[in-house]
Design an enzyme around this catalytic site. Structure first.
Site, PDB file in Angstrom:
ATOM      1  N   GLY A 233      -7.404  -4.937   7.134  1.00  0.00           N
ATOM      2  CA  GLY A 233      -6.806  -4.027   8.106  1.00  0.00           C
ATOM      3  C   GLY A 233      -7.561  -3.926   9.416  1.00  0.00           C
TER       4      GLY A 233
ATOM      5  CE  LYS B  39      -3.546  -2.767   2.136  1.00  0.00           C
ATOM      6  NZ  LYS B  39      -4.721  -2.850   2.985  1.00  0.00           N
TER       7      LYS B  39
ATOM      8  CG  HIS C  49      -6.820  -3.102  -2.674  1.00  0.00           C
ATOM      9  ND1 HIS C  49      -7.352  -2.348  -1.664  1.00  0.00           N
ATOM     10  CD2 HIS C  49      -6.197  -4.151  -2.083  1.00  0.00           C
ATOM     11  CE1 HIS C  49      -7.045  -2.913  -0.503  1.00  0.00           C
ATOM     12  NE2 HIS C  49      -6.345  -4.003  -0.724  1.00  0.00           N
TER      13      HIS C  49
ATOM     14  CB  SER D 232      -6.921  -9.448   9.183  1.00  0.00           C
ATOM     15  OG  SER D 232      -7.396  -8.109   9.231  1.00  0.00           O
TER      16      SER D 232
ATOM     17  CD  GLU E 149      -7.407  -8.123  -0.661  1.00  0.00           C
ATOM     18  OE1 GLU E 149      -6.457  -8.445   0.055  1.00  0.00           O
ATOM     19  OE2 GLU E 149      -7.514  -7.005  -1.175  1.00  0.00           O
TER      20      GLU E 149
ATOM     21  CD  GLU F 102      -6.702  -0.322   1.370  1.00  0.00           C
ATOM     22  OE1 GLU F 102      -5.634  -0.103   0.784  1.00  0.00           O
ATOM     23  OE2 GLU F 102      -6.797  -1.079   2.367  1.00  0.00           O
TER      24      GLU F 102
END
Ligand code: PGA
Length: 253
Positions: free
Chosen positions: A174, A12, A96, A214, A168, A98
């Site tokens: 996270g 990241k 992703h 995680s 994911e 994010e």
């Protein structure tokens, strides 16, 4: 069919050039002698070339975290597939969560990026996953189905074979809240079934599906025992050589 396990570290927006080179140097030592696991690291753009140089002669692959679909031109702030190829990238992470959450990524833009990557011989790590709200609303499977259909639109068998899927769940990224191996396997099996319908049994059996969210040295083994989990996309725990190498060496734990 035997699928080669694939563990990738998504750094990241972490690591300066100097820090990135230090980390891969440590990783090369920590991972020496590891066989039958493919490993990749995805540093930020600024560190790609330096990490590539440091990785020369090592089996660790280089990945980028995103790309833009045009080859060049007036697109201030963007990076093209040609640039990534030349900087030594083998893989590129696309879609992703994010990027979807904070930067307006949609199934359509994910699809354009995937197509551009594959045209330029970059292999793709294509990320999908539901949010907590979607999971709690019973929408996990429709969301995954939509993301796969949208992201892979127009791709033929050979192109999909150059794609790795990373499941994911957004609520696990996270947060320290990993999906249980059973929860993950249920979705991985669904994804494989979907790929079989869209392509063929031979294609779906060959595609690797990573789990992300995680992942730690403590939970990797249980995840990897599942028949449809073929690896991991690791965020936080990939930032230290010790934890990342333990994840890669999950068989020895
Ligand atoms: P995490 O991130 O391992 O820190 O949860 C995973 C990812 O976002 O790829």
């Amino acid at each position: 069919m035997e699928r080669l396990p694939f563990i990738a570290g998504n750094w990241k927006m972490n690591k300066t050039v100097g820090e990135a080179v230090d980390l891969v140097r440590e990783l090369k030592t920590a991972l020496s002698g590891v066989e039958e696991v493919e490993v990749a690291v995805a540093p930020p753009y600024t560190a790609l070339f330096a990490v590539y140089k440091e990785l020369e002669g090592s089996p660790i692959r280089l990945a980028a975290q995103n790309l833009y679909w045009e080859e060049k031109g007036a697109f201030t702030g963007e990076i093209s597939p040609i640039m990534l190829k030349e900087a030594g990238c083998h893989y590129v992470i696309i879609g992703h969560s994010e990027r979807r959450q904070f930067f307006g990524e949609t199934d359509e833009t994910v699809n354009r990026r995937i197509q551009a990557a594959l045209v330029h011989n970059l292999k793709v790590i294509f990320c999908i996953g539901e949010t907590l709200k979607e999971r709690e609303g019973g929408k996990t499977f429709p969301v995954i189905e939509r993301q796969i259909g949208g992201g892979l639109k127009g791709l033929g068998d050979q192109e999909v074979r150059n794609t790795v899927i990373a499941y994911e769940p957004v609520w696990a990224i996270g947060t320290g809240k990993t999906a249980t191996p059973e929860q993950a396997e249920e979705v991985h099996r669904f994804i494989r079934g979907k790929l079989e319908k869209l392509y063929s049994g031979a294609v779906s059996e060959g595609i690797r599906i990573q789990y992300g969210g995680s992942v730690t040295p403590e939970n990797i083994k249980g995840l990897m025992k599942q028949p449809d989990i073929d690896g991991a996309l690791v965020g936080g725990a990939s930032l230290k050589a010790e934890s990342f190498s333990k994840i890669v060496r999950y068989r020895e734990m």
